[in-house]
Design a protein around this motif. Structure first.
Motif, mmCIF file in Angstrom:
data_model
loop_
_atom_site.group_PDB
_atom_site.id
_atom_site.type_symbol
_atom_site.label_atom_id
_atom_site.label_comp_id
_atom_site.label_asym_id
_atom_site.label_seq_id
_atom_site.Cartn_x
_atom_site.Cartn_y
_atom_site.Cartn_z
ATOM 1 N N VAL A 292 -0.406 62.020 -103.629
ATOM 2 C CA VAL A 292 -0.587 63.589 -103.428
ATOM 3 C C VAL A 292 0.736 64.245 -103.847
ATOM 4 O O VAL A 292 1.824 63.604 -103.593
ATOM 5 C CB VAL A 292 -0.645 63.655 -101.973
ATOM 6 N N TYR A 293 0.486 65.088 -104.596
ATOM 7 C CA TYR A 293 1.760 65.869 -105.056
ATOM 8 C C TYR A 293 1.592 67.345 -104.260
ATOM 9 O O TYR A 293 0.744 68.091 -104.138
ATOM 10 C CB TYR A 293 1.820 66.328 -106.483
ATOM 11 N N ASN A 294 2.775 67.821 -103.541
ATOM 12 C CA ASN A 294 2.804 68.852 -102.713
ATOM 13 C C ASN A 294 3.735 69.955 -103.413
ATOM 14 O O ASN A 294 3.938 70.986 -102.535
ATOM 15 C CB ASN A 294 3.623 68.483 -101.455
ATOM 16 N N GLY A 295 4.025 69.856 -104.634
ATOM 17 C CA GLY A 295 4.743 71.006 -105.187
ATOM 18 C C GLY A 295 3.954 72.149 -105.895
ATOM 19 O O GLY A 295 2.587 72.270 -105.300
ATOM 20 N N LEU A 296 4.636 73.017 -106.539
ATOM 21 C CA LEU A 296 3.471 74.167 -107.068
ATOM 22 C C LEU A 296 2.445 73.483 -107.934
ATOM 23 O O LEU A 296 2.533 72.758 -108.862
ATOM 24 C CB LEU A 296 4.609 75.016 -107.842
ATOM 25 N N TRP A 297 1.402 74.212 -107.836
ATOM 26 C CA TRP A 297 -0.019 73.751 -108.619
ATOM 27 C C TRP A 297 -0.839 74.865 -108.213
ATOM 28 O O TRP A 297 -1.183 75.334 -107.218
ATOM 29 C CB TRP A 297 -0.533 72.395 -107.999
ATOM 30 N N SER A 298 -1.431 75.209 -109.221
ATOM 31 C CA SER A 298 -2.600 76.234 -109.286
ATOM 32 C C SER A 298 -3.548 75.944 -110.364
ATOM 33 O O SER A 298 -3.114 75.694 -111.502
ATOM 34 C CB SER A 298 -1.796 77.606 -109.339
ATOM 35 N N ASP A 299 -4.809 76.162 -110.144
ATOM 36 C CA ASP A 299 -5.927 76.131 -110.929
ATOM 37 C C ASP A 299 -5.960 77.579 -111.778
ATOM 38 O O ASP A 299 -6.679 78.174 -110.766
ATOM 39 C CB ASP A 299 -7.059 75.482 -110.140
ATOM 40 N N ILE A 300 -5.849 77.850 -112.454
ATOM 41 C CA ILE A 300 -6.022 79.124 -113.194
ATOM 42 C C ILE A 300 -7.360 79.606 -113.699
ATOM 43 O O ILE A 300 -7.579 79.363 -114.941
ATOM 44 C CB ILE A 300 -4.998 79.498 -114.432
ATOM 45 N N GLY A 301 -8.364 79.400 -112.683
ATOM 46 C CA GLY A 301 -9.635 79.645 -113.132
ATOM 47 C C GLY A 301 -10.413 81.093 -113.061
ATOM 48 O O GLY A 301 -11.537 81.442 -113.582
ATOM 49 N N THR A 302 -9.746 81.937 -112.616
ATOM 50 C CA THR A 302 -10.284 83.285 -112.504
ATOM 51 C C THR A 302 -9.096 84.348 -112.648
ATOM 52 O O THR A 302 -8.001 83.957 -112.572
ATOM 53 C CB THR A 302 -10.844 83.602 -111.015
ATOM 54 N N PRO A 303 -9.625 85.403 -113.134
ATOM 55 C CA PRO A 303 -8.420 86.662 -113.625
ATOM 56 C C PRO A 303 -7.650 86.900 -112.115
ATOM 57 O O PRO A 303 -6.318 86.888 -112.435
ATOM 58 C CB PRO A 303 -9.458 87.740 -113.769
ATOM 59 N N GLN A 304 -8.288 86.850 -110.985
ATOM 60 C CA GLN A 304 -7.245 86.793 -109.773
ATOM 61 C C GLN A 304 -6.137 85.889 -109.741
ATOM 62 O O GLN A 304 -4.986 86.243 -109.344
ATOM 63 C CB GLN A 304 -8.131 86.992 -108.661
ATOM 64 N N ARG A 305 -6.535 84.595 -110.090
ATOM 65 C CA ARG A 305 -5.647 83.217 -109.830
ATOM 66 C C ARG A 305 -4.548 83.806 -111.021
ATOM 67 O O ARG A 305 -3.585 83.153 -110.535
ATOM 68 C CB ARG A 305 -6.355 82.047 -109.918
ATOM 69 N N LEU A 306 -4.966 83.931 -112.165
ATOM 70 C CA LEU A 306 -4.067 84.358 -113.183
ATOM 71 C C LEU A 306 -3.075 85.549 -112.756
ATOM 72 O O LEU A 306 -1.759 85.460 -112.737
ATOM 73 C CB LEU A 306 -4.730 84.794 -114.335
ATOM 74 N N LYS A 307 -3.526 86.365 -112.130
ATOM 75 C CA LYS A 307 -2.681 87.419 -111.615
ATOM 76 C C LYS A 307 -1.738 86.918 -110.546
ATOM 77 O O LYS A 307 -0.595 87.335 -110.524
ATOM 78 C CB LYS A 307 -3.516 88.845 -110.962
ATOM 79 N N ASP A 308 -2.481 86.146 -109.624
ATOM 80 C CA ASP A 308 -1.382 85.633 -108.596
ATOM 81 C C ASP A 308 -0.519 84.798 -108.924
ATOM 82 O O ASP A 308 0.819 84.905 -108.445
ATOM 83 C CB ASP A 308 -2.219 84.702 -107.550
ATOM 84 N N ILE A 309 -0.574 83.851 -109.950
ATOM 85 C CA ILE A 309 0.453 83.084 -110.234
ATOM 86 C C ILE A 309 1.536 83.680 -111.175
ATOM 87 O O ILE A 309 2.696 83.144 -110.933
ATOM 88 C CB ILE A 309 -0.236 82.037 -111.377
#
Length: 223
Positions: free
Chosen positions: A198-215
């Motif tokens: 299990v990795y607990n660091g920064l990770w994001s699935d850039i799957g939607t425009p909103q997640r792209l905006k969030d990251i």
């Protein structure tokens, strides 16, 4: 060890952005998402990176070139004629480029600060998966974990990060055709042939425009 970046997907959920640009070329902190992977792989000692391409695939080699600027060799596995082969199919199609040794595969549409390990030892397993705490969009998770052994079901479940180390034997028996990765993994997991962490660091699935905006609104730390 060689690495592969999965970059052939259509990115339907990311439309209309992906109507004109492949998802891995979408900008994160001012440069293409896939460039972060290439840069990190180079810093970790990887010298040869295979990138599978399909949707608007010609734009990736046009943008990235041969990898010289990062001190790596980029090799493109073109799935344009067949259409994207999905994760397992794409890996199987590129197996002649990846060779018979252990290799690393990274989804081209994630962003993370995980440190890739060019010397990772599978210890006779078929795969080692990097899991992460469940994000809001996948609260049920994908796999469990017990003493570094991945489980198909458990009381506590985690999300597959899209990062894994693989033995080529996991893919050698499947035909070159469209094939998802999950069924292959679940069968190997059933046979206790998959380890994980299990990795607990920064990770994001850039799957939607909103997640792209969030990251893009988070202070960068994955360089």
């Amino acid at each position: 060890m060689k690495a592969m970046i999965l970059a052939a997907g259509r990115g339907e959920r990311m439309r209309p952005l992906t109507d004109t640009i492949p998802k891995p070329l979408l900008p994160v902190y001012g440069k293409p998402l896939i460039e972060w992977h290439i840069q990190k792989l180079s810093k970790s000692g990887f010298k040869e990176i295979i990138i599978n391409i399909a949707h608007l695939g010609h734009l990736l080699p046009k943008t990235l070139g041969d990898g010289e600027r990062w001190g790596v060799k980029l090799i493109y596995s073109d799935e344009s004629e067949s259409g994207a082969l999905e994760s397992a199919g794409g890996i199987r199609n590129a197996l002649h480029l990846l060779g018979d040794d252990v290799f690393l595969v990274v989804n081209g549409d994630i962003f993370c600060d995980y440190t890739f390990d060019e010397n990772f030892n599978l210890n006779n397993k078929l795969a080692h998966l990097i899991l992460v705490p469940n994000p809001n969009h996948n609260q049920k998770g994908d796999f469990g974990l017990d003493n570094a052994l991945v489980l198909n079901n458990a009381n506590e479940m985690y999300t597959f990060s899209g990062i894994g180390y693989y033995n080529s034997k996991l893919f050698q028996h499947i035909p070159i055709s469209k094939a998802p990765l999950a069924p292959l993994l679940r069968e190997a997991i059933k046979n206790k042939e998959v380890s994980g962490e299990v990795y607990n660091g920064l990770w994001s699935d850039i799957g939607t425009p909103q997640r792209l905006k969030d990251i893009n609104e988070i202070t960068p730390s994955a360089s």
